[in-house]
Motif scaffolding. Sequence first.
Motif, mmCIF file in Angstrom:
data_model
loop_
_atom_site.group_PDB
_atom_site.id
_atom_site.type_symbol
_atom_site.label_atom_id
_atom_site.label_comp_id
_atom_site.label_asym_id
_atom_site.label_seq_id
_atom_site.Cartn_x
_atom_site.Cartn_y
_atom_site.Cartn_z
ATOM 1 N N GLU A 58 -24.520 -22.632 67.121
ATOM 2 C CA GLU A 58 -23.961 -21.762 68.175
ATOM 3 C C GLU A 58 -22.450 -21.612 68.010
ATOM 4 O O GLU A 58 -21.902 -20.526 68.213
ATOM 5 C CB GLU A 58 -24.285 -22.343 69.549
ATOM 6 N N GLU A 59 -21.776 -22.683 67.623
ATOM 7 C CA GLU A 59 -20.335 -22.631 67.383
ATOM 8 C C GLU A 59 -20.022 -21.606 66.289
ATOM 9 O O GLU A 59 -19.114 -20.784 66.436
ATOM 10 C CB GLU A 59 -19.851 -24.023 66.957
ATOM 11 N N GLN A 60 -20.801 -21.621 65.219
ATOM 12 C CA GLN A 60 -20.585 -20.677 64.125
ATOM 13 C C GLN A 60 -20.914 -19.247 64.546
ATOM 14 O O GLN A 60 -20.238 -18.302 64.130
ATOM 15 C CB GLN A 60 -21.413 -21.083 62.911
ATOM 16 N N LYS A 61 -21.936 -19.082 65.390
ATOM 17 C CA LYS A 61 -22.292 -17.741 65.870
ATOM 18 C C LYS A 61 -21.166 -17.139 66.711
ATOM 19 O O LYS A 61 -20.817 -15.971 66.550
ATOM 20 C CB LYS A 61 -23.590 -17.800 66.688
ATOM 21 N N ILE A 62 -20.599 -17.946 67.607
ATOM 22 C CA ILE A 62 -19.506 -17.444 68.456
ATOM 23 C C ILE A 62 -18.281 -17.123 67.600
ATOM 24 O O ILE A 62 -17.669 -16.056 67.751
ATOM 25 C CB ILE A 62 -19.155 -18.468 69.561
ATOM 26 N N ALA A 63 -17.942 -18.022 66.685
ATOM 27 C CA ALA A 63 -16.791 -17.785 65.804
ATOM 28 C C ALA A 63 -17.022 -16.530 64.959
ATOM 29 O O ALA A 63 -16.117 -15.708 64.782
ATOM 30 C CB ALA A 63 -16.557 -18.998 64.905
ATOM 31 N N GLY A 64 -18.244 -16.367 64.451
ATOM 32 C CA GLY A 64 -18.580 -15.180 63.656
ATOM 33 C C GLY A 64 -18.468 -13.902 64.460
ATOM 34 O O GLY A 64 -18.016 -12.865 63.953
ATOM 35 N N LEU A 65 -18.858 -13.953 65.737
ATOM 36 C CA LEU A 65 -18.778 -12.772 66.596
ATOM 37 C C LEU A 65 -17.319 -12.390 66.865
ATOM 38 O O LEU A 65 -16.972 -11.207 66.886
ATOM 39 C CB LEU A 65 -19.512 -13.041 67.911
ATOM 40 N N ILE A 66 -16.466 -13.398 67.048
ATOM 41 C CA ILE A 66 -15.039 -13.123 67.261
ATOM 42 C C ILE A 66 -14.442 -12.468 66.013
ATOM 43 O O ILE A 66 -13.692 -11.489 66.100
ATOM 44 C CB ILE A 66 -14.286 -14.416 67.639
ATOM 45 N N LEU A 67 -14.796 -12.986 64.854
ATOM 46 C CA LEU A 67 -14.301 -12.390 63.596
ATOM 47 C C LEU A 67 -14.839 -10.978 63.399
ATOM 48 O O LEU A 67 -14.154 -10.104 62.877
ATOM 49 C CB LEU A 67 -14.676 -13.290 62.415
ATOM 50 N N ARG A 68 -16.075 -10.732 63.845
ATOM 51 C CA ARG A 68 -16.673 -9.391 63.757
ATOM 52 C C ARG A 68 -15.897 -8.404 64.635
ATOM 53 O O ARG A 68 -15.638 -7.264 64.241
ATOM 54 C CB ARG A 68 -18.141 -9.455 64.178
ATOM 55 N N ALA A 69 -15.507 -8.841 65.833
ATOM 56 C CA ALA A 69 -14.721 -7.984 66.729
ATOM 57 C C ALA A 69 -13.374 -7.642 66.093
ATOM 58 O O ALA A 69 -12.902 -6.508 66.177
ATOM 59 C CB ALA A 69 -14.512 -8.675 68.076
#
Length: 199
Positions: A58-69
């Motif tokens: 979940e930590e990686q998913k949230i970090a990945g979503l921030i980088l996607r934005a």
Amino acid sequence: MQMLPQKQTLHASRSTFRGRGGFTLIETLIVIAITTMLSGFAITYSRMSARQVALFIEEQKIAGLILRAKELAITAYIQPTASCGYGVRIDYVRSQYYIYSYAPPGAPGCSTVASNGISPGQANFFSDMNTLNSNLAFPAVLPTDAITYVLFLPPNPTTVLKTNNGAASSSVPGKVYLQTSDGSGKVFITVNLAGQVDF
């Protein structure tokens, strides 16, 4: 004459068999108790590891979503859209997070976003809502630097954060806090002023 040695051999093997006893009741109970304890430890350990694995995913998913934005904000500068920028909203109450596009009404609004801050009413839902794994939770009591919104404004992109203290800032880093539902594991994702994500 030949029968006599055979009888002796048969008698010797019978006495050997009689001399070997099985396990006593106490020995059997001790083996069962040890096996039960080891099984209990294995089950507990596997549940704890499942929570830890879910936490890191979940930590990686949230970090990945921030980088996607951040990537979308840069793309919006190259290929202009109606949005001023893109960001991620962390909804601590609903245990959800998602990417949003940000477009204040009127063209001049985009140039003042960094100084005026983020108004949640102008954040448009953009991507699928992500809900936390059932083994995870956001902290019940949030620190003042807990990110509620992060917004990236092209071209740099400029990073604007709205934290739990209610202020929007482009000068102070913030964090997304995450933990296992039983509180045994905790992690946080830091977003700094340059838009770098550290976890």
